[in-house]
Design an enzyme around this catalytic site. Structure first.
Site, PDB file in Angstrom:
ATOM      1  N   ASP A   1     -38.833  -0.109  16.826  1.00 17.48           N
ATOM      2  CA  ASP A   1     -39.153  -1.064  15.771  1.00 17.48           C
ATOM      3  C   ASP A   1     -38.178  -2.230  15.948  1.00 17.48           C
ATOM      4  OD1 ASP A   1     -40.083  -2.458  13.643  1.00 17.48           O
ATOM      5  OD2 ASP A   1     -39.906  -0.830  12.179  1.00 17.48           O
ATOM      6  N   TRP A   2     -38.574  -3.369  15.440  1.00 17.49           N
ATOM      7  CA  TRP A   2     -37.849  -4.607  15.749  1.00 17.49           C
ATOM      8  C   TRP A   2     -36.394  -4.558  15.255  1.00 17.49           C
ATOM      9  CZ3 TRP A   2     -42.033  -4.108  17.990  1.00 17.49           C
ATOM     10  CH2 TRP A   2     -42.655  -5.116  18.721  1.00 17.49           C
TER      11      TRP A   2
END
Ligand code: BGC
Length: 792
Positions: free
Chosen positions: A255-256
């Site tokens: 995830d970012w």
């Protein structure tokens, strides 16, 4: 030519022709990736598994590696050309996941997937970052609007269908957020502490279904830690479960910003870091390979898995790809119509009869400025937005006059002047529709809700209007469950969810009867926050969330605790009625290796056509382990004309009766009675049938010196051993009934035996030598264990 010869010729032809065409068309991306990796330098490999900015990967032209573009997802394309959450190019905004799951329509979700893929392709996007399938552990979860359900089976089925739809057009998906990511509070630091059984039965099952059924091109590892280890560094999750057990073939993207230590994440199985961190983590990869922390072979594996998907995505690039904005908007309206849930409809006030209701007061700002999606990374820039007021006007035509009162502001606050205006309009109308729900600031990625209440302004508005207008209808726009203190004061309640850019039109379709509502709740609506499974623990303390409620979330909790919800999971009304009958199972006893066929009939007993969602649950009647009262195991949505009846068939197999046995580290069915329940919601299951299952489980393998006597009894291969063990205490389980016993004597004896048996059953066999003063020897224990295991 005989039939056999014809068959043989056909077979040979098929083999030859499919082999021929395969050689002509299908590329083996894995093999190609392997070859390319062999030519890459260490620096190039490190570069490839590190994102290039926010949304792209690096091209490595020297070895023919193209760059790909990935973007959110899930319910529309958010192709932002700037870093972070900057404004995106226009795209169709479909209903969000909680709405989509309420359609219980796998084919619809697949079609939405196809439409999303068309938009992705037209915008040169290779991977769409969705679907999000985390469980709704608490109604307070800030991203609940973006997730499908509180039930892993429903969420898994929806996700699998979405993935199949998108990927059928050569665009990849990213199944997120893996795993146990169920809150926004401290989302990058929180450690979700969850026991293994709960992990498997609740938090991983939806991922498992989606991976096994649809093979997403990628899986997104979550921000949080799971049992002390970052999800991005969790080899147990990323390698052992995802790849080794489930057979996942794609790549894992963080995830970012979820990467903690890059080297550790690569070793664990997290292929790609997003967004790129420049030289920072790239250099760390190079150093880690040089120091031996990561073997070059592991890095090669990580690069190759990712590269295979890059090549696949690149191969289906299509410069000529386009889609029709208007067609997609209309499709979004149809889709939203399938998701709307009719929660209440007293005296069949809906659909609105325009012949009687000539003057309608529309109250609430959402009627004109709808809330139709959530905030955060999933926020789409819609191609256009339709609102319910305009759409109702179009459908009613000139015959109906509609007034509009704002009722509240963008934050949900109201004033006396606003309330007075709404009250007056409602009083003088034949009927009033109040639009209410949750404003943007109540529900978003990045923070959790603090309450399940709607803004005071919305609740007040409904109270005031319904006090002067007996024919009040409430339409809700919200992404997850809300409390409804005014429920009994209004005639109808329509759950419109966050219905996407065309949701306003879909609401108008339902209110006017153009569409017969067929959605059912994909999550329980509780009466109050205090009733919910995680109250008051959620969202945790000191960076830890203890999943103490275990497997009991959603309806599993309300059922077990006997708590009456406001509206139960799976509930939803229709403008017609349905009758269920003739539930049949194809056998009443079987082993856990057998499948059970379940069949029933459902009939439309009303006057209009409608769709019914039939739900099938399973309950273990005499469970030796704590199990939910029932669990959803299958469902079907059928379309029925008035008077029409259809037979619906379901198939249940071992997993549908099983629980996750932590001692076996496997799914197990215990011998016993299981009830199959069918009906229209989790709290209305009029049809039942019972099947007796004999387990073939391998539980005896786990028997050891500390196993209790009853554990021998529960193992099919150990029944004799069990009788022998009891006999060593002089207890003959097979003794014939003594003759000439009076009923009183029999009852007294039975009582004494029961107490003795209870004591013996809980005795670990290691205690036998001491208790029997050596009569039952250590060797006898070894003999019994050897024999029991051997009989399996
Ligand atoms: C979200 C993801 C999203 C990513 C990229 C993260 O903050 O948790 O769901 O895909 O950003 O926008």
């Amino acid at each position: 030519m005989s039939k056999l010869q014809i068959l043989f010729v056909l077979l040979v032809f098929n083999v030859v022709s499919s082999g021929f065409s395969a050689a002509q068309t299908a590329r083996n991306y894995e093999a190609e990736a392997g070859t390319i990796v062999g030519k890459m330098t260490l620096e190039e490999k490190a570069l490839l598994v590190s994102g290039n900015g926010w949304w792209q990967t690096y091209a490595i032209e020297r070895v023919g590696v193209p760059s790909i573009f990935m973007t959110d997802g899930p319910h529309g394309l958010r192709k932002s050309l700037v870093p972070g959450l900057g404004k995106a190019i226009p795209a169709t905004c479909f209903p969000t996941a909680s709405a989509l799951a309420s359609s219980w329509d796998v084919e619809l979700i697949r079609e939405i997937g196809v439409a999303l893929a068309q938009e992705s392709k037209a915008n040169d996007v290779q991977i769409l970052l969705g679907p999000g399938i985390n469980m709704k552990r608490s109604p307070l979860g800030g991203r609940n609007f973006e997730y499908f359900s509180e039930d892993p089976y429903l969420a898994g089925k929806m996700a699998a269908s979405y993935i199949k739809g998108v990927q059928s057009r050569g665009v990849g998906t990213s199944l997120k957020h893996f795993a146990v990511n169920n809150q926004e509070f401290e989302r990058m630091a929180n450690d979700s502490i969850v026991d293994e059984r709960t992990l498997r039965e609740i938090y991983l099952t939806a991922f498992e279904i989606a991976v096994k059924e649809a093979q997403p091109w990628s899986v997104m590892s979550a921000y949080n830690l799971v049992n002390g280890t970052y999800a991005t560094e969790n080899r147990y999750l990323l390698q052992k479960i995802l790849r080794d057990e489930w057979g996942f073939k794609g790549f894992v993207v963080s995830d970012w910003g979820a990467i903690n230590e890059r080297a550790k994440s690569l070793v664990a199985g997290n292929n790609l870091e997003m967004p790129g961190s420049g030289d920072f983590n790239r250099n760390k990869i190079i150093e880690a390979v040089k120091s031996g922390e990561i073997t070059e072979a592991r890095l090669d594996e990580m690069v190759a898995q990712f590269l295979a998907v890059i090549l696949q995505g690149d191969a289906s690039r299509d410069k000529a790809a386009k889609f029709d904005l208007e067609t997609h908007h209309e499709f979004a309206r149809k889709a939203a119509g399938e998701t709307i849930v009719l929660l209440k409809n007293e005296n069949n006030i809906l659909p609105i009869d325009a012949k009687k209701a000539k003057k309608i007061a529309i109250v609430g700002a959402f009627a004109k400025t709808p809330r139709y999606q959530g905030a955060g990374s999933s926020q789409v820039n819609p191609t256009k937005v339709s609102n319910a007021f305009d759409e109702l006007e179009k459908l009613f035509g000139n015959g109906v006059s509609m007034s509009f009162s704002e009722g509240y502001d963008a934050e949900g606050n109201t004033t006396d002047a606003m309330l007075n205006e709404a009250r007056n309009a409602a009083k003088s109308a034949d009927l009033t529709i109040v639009f209410a729900g949750l404003p943007d600031s109540y529900e978003s990625e990045g923070f959790d809700r603090s309450s399940i209440k709607m803004p005071d302004g919305h609740d007040k508005l409904i109270e005031i209007v319904s006090a002067v207008q007996p024919r009040t209808i409430v339409v809700l726009m919200n992404g997850s469950a809300v409390a409804m203190p005014w429920k009994d004061k209004v005639k109808a309640i329509v759950e419109g969810w966050l219905g996407g850019q065309a949701g306003g039109g879909a609401i108008a379709d339902v209110l006017t009867g153009k569409v017969n509502p067929s959605g059912k709740l994909s999550e329980t609506f509780p009466m109050k926050l205090e009733d919910t499974p995680t109250f008051p623990e959620f969202p945790g303390l000191n960076k830890k969330a203890f999943y103490g409620e275990g497997i009991f979330i959603g309806y599993r909790y309300y059922d077990k605790k006997n708590i009456e919800p406001l509206f139960p999971f799976g509930f939803g009304l229709s403008y017609t009625s349905f009758a269920y009958s003739d539930l049949k199972i194809d056998k009443t006893s079987m082993t856990d290796a057998d499948n059970l066929t379940v069949e029933l009939k459902v009939k439309n007993t009303g006057k209009v056509a409608g769709k019914e969602i039939i739900q099938l649950y399973v309950r273990e009647e005499t469970a030796a382990v704590v199990r939910p009262d029932k669990e959803l195991r299958s469902f079907a949505k059928v379309d029925l004309k008035p008077g029409e009846e259809k037979a619906v068939k379901f198939n249940l197999s071992k997993r549908d009766f099983a629980f996750y046995d932590t001692s076996l580290k496997d799914w197990t069915v215990n011998s016993g009675k299981f009830t199959v329940l069918a009906g229209s919601s989790s709290r209305n299951l009029p049809l039942t049938q019972t099947v007796e299952i004999t387990s073939s489980n391998a539980a005896a393998k786990t028997l050891n010196r500390n196993s209790m006597l009853k554990e021998f009894q529960n193992n099919p291969g150990c029944k004799d051993a069990y009788a022998g063990l009891l006999l060593s205490f002089g207890f003959n389980i097979n003794a014939p009934k003594p003759e000439n016993q009076t009923p009183e004597q029999e009852a007294t004896q039975k009582k004494a035996q029961m107490a003795f048996l209870a004591f013996l059953n809980d005795l670990p066999i290691s205690k036998l030598p001491a208790f029997t003063q050596g009569k039952f020897s250590e060797q006898m224990i070894d003999g019994i264990l050897a024999k029991c295991t051997a009989t399996l």
